[in-house]
Motif scaffolding. Structure first.
Motif, PDB file in Angstrom:
ATOM      1  N   HIS A  15      -5.781  -4.170 -11.595  1.00 43.22           N
ATOM      2  CA  HIS A  15      -7.070  -3.698 -11.076  1.00 43.22           C
ATOM      3  C   HIS A  15      -7.756  -2.912 -12.185  1.00 43.22           C
ATOM      4  O   HIS A  15      -7.163  -2.069 -12.823  1.00 43.22           O
ATOM      5  N   ASP A  50      -6.957  -8.190  -0.214  1.00 38.67           N
ATOM      6  CA  ASP A  50      -8.320  -8.131   0.311  1.00 38.67           C
ATOM      7  C   ASP A  50      -9.178  -7.402  -0.716  1.00 38.67           C
ATOM      8  O   ASP A  50      -8.966  -6.207  -0.981  1.00 38.67           O
ATOM      9  N   LEU A  51     -10.124  -8.103  -1.298  1.00 36.37           N
ATOM     10  CA  LEU A  51     -10.925  -7.531  -2.378  1.00 36.37           C
ATOM     11  C   LEU A  51     -11.850  -6.417  -1.906  1.00 36.37           C
ATOM     12  O   LEU A  51     -12.229  -5.542  -2.700  1.00 36.37           O
ATOM     13  N   GLU A  52     -12.230  -6.415  -0.631  1.00 38.28           N
ATOM     14  CA  GLU A  52     -13.138  -5.380  -0.122  1.00 38.28           C
ATOM     15  C   GLU A  52     -12.386  -4.098   0.214  1.00 38.28           C
ATOM     16  O   GLU A  52     -12.795  -3.004  -0.166  1.00 38.28           O
ATOM     17  N   THR A  53     -11.271  -4.232   0.938  1.00 40.94           N
ATOM     18  CA  THR A  53     -10.537  -3.033   1.369  1.00 40.94           C
ATOM     19  C   THR A  53      -9.492  -2.590   0.347  1.00 40.94           C
ATOM     20  O   THR A  53      -8.899  -1.518   0.487  1.00 40.94           O
ATOM     21  N   GLU A  54      -9.237  -3.417  -0.693  1.00 44.78           N
ATOM     22  CA  GLU A  54      -8.206  -3.158  -1.703  1.00 44.78           C
ATOM     23  C   GLU A  54      -6.819  -2.999  -1.074  1.00 44.78           C
ATOM     24  O   GLU A  54      -5.971  -2.275  -1.565  1.00 44.78           O
ATOM     25  N   ASP A 105     -14.007  -9.668  -8.675  1.00 36.22           N
ATOM     26  CA  ASP A 105     -14.477  -8.425  -9.291  1.00 36.22           C
ATOM     27  C   ASP A 105     -13.342  -7.411  -9.331  1.00 36.22           C
ATOM     28  O   ASP A 105     -12.651  -7.191  -8.324  1.00 36.22           O
ATOM     29  N   GLU A 115     -13.886 -15.949   0.339  1.00 31.76           N
ATOM     30  CA  GLU A 115     -14.624 -15.243  -0.708  1.00 31.76           C
ATOM     31  C   GLU A 115     -14.089 -13.853  -0.997  1.00 31.76           C
ATOM     32  O   GLU A 115     -14.292 -13.327  -2.096  1.00 31.76           O
ATOM     33  N   LYS A 116     -13.402 -13.257  -0.047  1.00 34.03           N
ATOM     34  CA  LYS A 116     -12.932 -11.887  -0.266  1.00 34.03           C
ATOM     35  C   LYS A 116     -11.411 -11.750  -0.250  1.00 34.03           C
ATOM     36  O   LYS A 116     -10.891 -10.640  -0.310  1.00 34.03           O
ATOM     37  N   THR A 117     -10.712 -12.876  -0.185  1.00 38.75           N
ATOM     38  CA  THR A 117      -9.256 -12.816  -0.089  1.00 38.75           C
ATOM     39  C   THR A 117      -8.612 -13.770  -1.086  1.00 38.75           C
ATOM     40  O   THR A 117      -8.944 -14.959  -1.138  1.00 38.75           O
TER      41      THR A 117
END
Length: 478
Positions: A477, A347-351, A254, A280-282
């Motif tokens: 991004h 890291d997709l969560e912490t950007e 995303d 899943e998030k990296t």
């Protein structure tokens, strides 16, 4: 009356003499024609044998063996040998048939071995080397002129042996040439009819030597073409394998998009890029460049990619991954080869984007601030190329560098094939032009950013040609 009859006889005899001489001349001419025809037939048959040898793709030694066998059949000689010119400008027997006498005196200590003459003499002839100008074979090679020795038993240039079976009665040696270059010397000894070689035999051997030169050249040319075709096939296979190693699809994420481009300077190259999910998030991505091009560089890069995928699962720190790759490849790389590389994890969560650089070109960061400000420039990160220094030194220098990779930000990774491409004036594209391009087009999507970069590079180079691999990764991004 008697004088009249005697006059008629004398006149008839006078007429008969030139007629008889003419008949003899015609007979000699017919014989010469027959000999020429026979020689032509022999040469044609010899050429046919040589064409078969070339078509079969025989190795050089096998082909020479066929040549001397055909020479013996053609000339009626009892033995023959070919002395090949070696790269160090010496001559060495490569093929022999019959009891061909060695060209140096045999030691008395070996005469007992002559019970197996053929094998023994062949081993002698194939083990000895002769200098240019040494003996009759060396003289023929040096002068590039054929020699006919009619009475070899009384010629001081001929080496004679005590064994009667090795006595040389008559001898012919002719240089094998192609376009003036010496290939070998063809030698035949002792006609099987017990007589001496004639000028006709001499002419025949010279003709055969000419055909040998052409046949050897054609064989070498065919072998080169076969080797080239095999190499082309191997390179095509390596190119296909390399294509399989490069990612065709990127892991879904995303708000994060990836785009890439890779064009090797040759069929296969020494650049690498890779994008893969750690969880899943990296997402991890890398770009690398081996010093050198071609198959050896592509093989080394494939090994590097294998290590990258392996160590990326063991360490989340990019610097530790690169350190592990350096240690693993320390003893598998040639001293004059090295790999530059950038490896990053986002890291997709912490950007948070963390990268480490092993002597590679500095990544360019398009940093779009939330307040509308914009910074464009390289991300500084210390490190040395993989394979240049021992693990202890490598680990003491390399470091992780982290940035916030947020909304509308972009990252451009590239190899030196981009920045070092030159125009007709010899000017390089350079990192400054690439930075300005990112400043202008960094707000666009990842794929468009790659396309704009390539268009700018090609427009600058003005068709000068690609000397190095061109590799790009754009990360954007949303």
């Amino acid at each position: 009356m008697l004088p009249f009859i005697l006059g008629l006889i004398a006149g008839a005899f006078a007429l008969w003499l030139p007629y008889n001489a003419k008949r003899r001349q015609i007979k000699i001419l017919d014989e010469d024609k027959q000999l020429l025809h026979q020689e032509k037939q022999i040469v044609v048959e010899f050429m046919h044998n040589m064409v078969e040898a070339v078509a079969e793709g025989s190795n050089r030694e096998t082909m020479f063996q066929r040549i001397i066998h055909a020479a013996i059949l053609s000339t009626g000689a009892m033995s023959a040998c070919i002395f090949e010119k070696r790269p160090n400008n010496t001559l060495k027997g490569i093929a022999v048939e019959g009891l061909f006498p060695p060209q140096r005196k045999l030691p008395k200590s070996v005469t007992s071995k002559l019970t197996t003459r053929a094998q023994f003499l062949e081993s002698i002839l194939k083990s000895e080397t002769y200098q240019m100008g040494e003996g009759l074979i060396g003289q023929v090679a040096k002068s590039r002129r054929a020699q006919l020795i009619v009475d070899a038993e009384n010629d001081p240039r001929i080496v004679q042996h005590e064994d009667p079976a090795l006595k040389i009665r008559s001898f012919i040696a002719a240089p094998v040439l192609f376009q003036g270059e010496l290939i070998a010397v063809l030698a035949v000894a002792n006609p099987s009819d017990g007589l001496a070689f004639t000028e006709t035999d001499f002419s025949l051997v010279q003709s055969l030597a000419e055909q040998v030169g052409l046949a050897v050249h054609n064989s070498d040319a065919m072998q080169l073409q076969i080797d080239k075709n095999k190499l082309d096939t191997d390179i095509e296979l390596a190119s296909n394998i390399q294509g399989l190693l490069l990612p065709k699809k990127f892991p879904p994420a995303d708000h994060i998009a990836f785009a890439s481009h890779y064009t090797p300077a040759q069929k296969v190259g020494g650049d690498l890029y890779d994008v893969f999910a750690l969880d899943e998030k990296t997402i991890a991505f890398a770009i690398a460049d081996v010093s050198g091009k071609g198959i050896s560089a592509s093989i080394l890069m494939a090994i590097c990619q294998t290590h990258l995928r392996h160590f990326a699962q063991l360490h989340r720190s990019p610097s530790k991954v690169l350190s592990a790759i350096n240690a693993a490849m320390e003893h598998t790389m040639q001293r004059d080869m090295f790999i530059t590389m950038v490896y990053a994890v986002i890291d997709l969560e912490t950007e948070k984007l963390t990268l480490a650089r092993a002597g590679h070109e500095l990544p360019l960061f398009y940093d779009q601030h939330t307040n509308g400000g914009l910074d464009v420039g390289p991300i500084q990160s210390p490190g040395m190329a993989v394979g240049m220094v021992p693990p202890a030194i490598f680990e003491s220098i390399i470091q992780d560098t982290s940035i916030h990779f947020g909304s509308k930000d972009a990252l451009l990774l590239y190899t030196d094939g981009i920045t070092e491409i030159a125009n007709n004036n010899g000017d390089e594209y350079g990192s400054q032009r690439l930075t300005e391009l990112l400043r202008t087009h960094g707000d666009k999507g990842a794929q468009e950013l790659v396309e704009q970069t390539l268009e700018s590079v090609h427009r600058f180079s003005q068709g000068t040609g690609q000397l190095d691999d061109l590799t790009l990764i754009a990360v954007k991004h949303a």
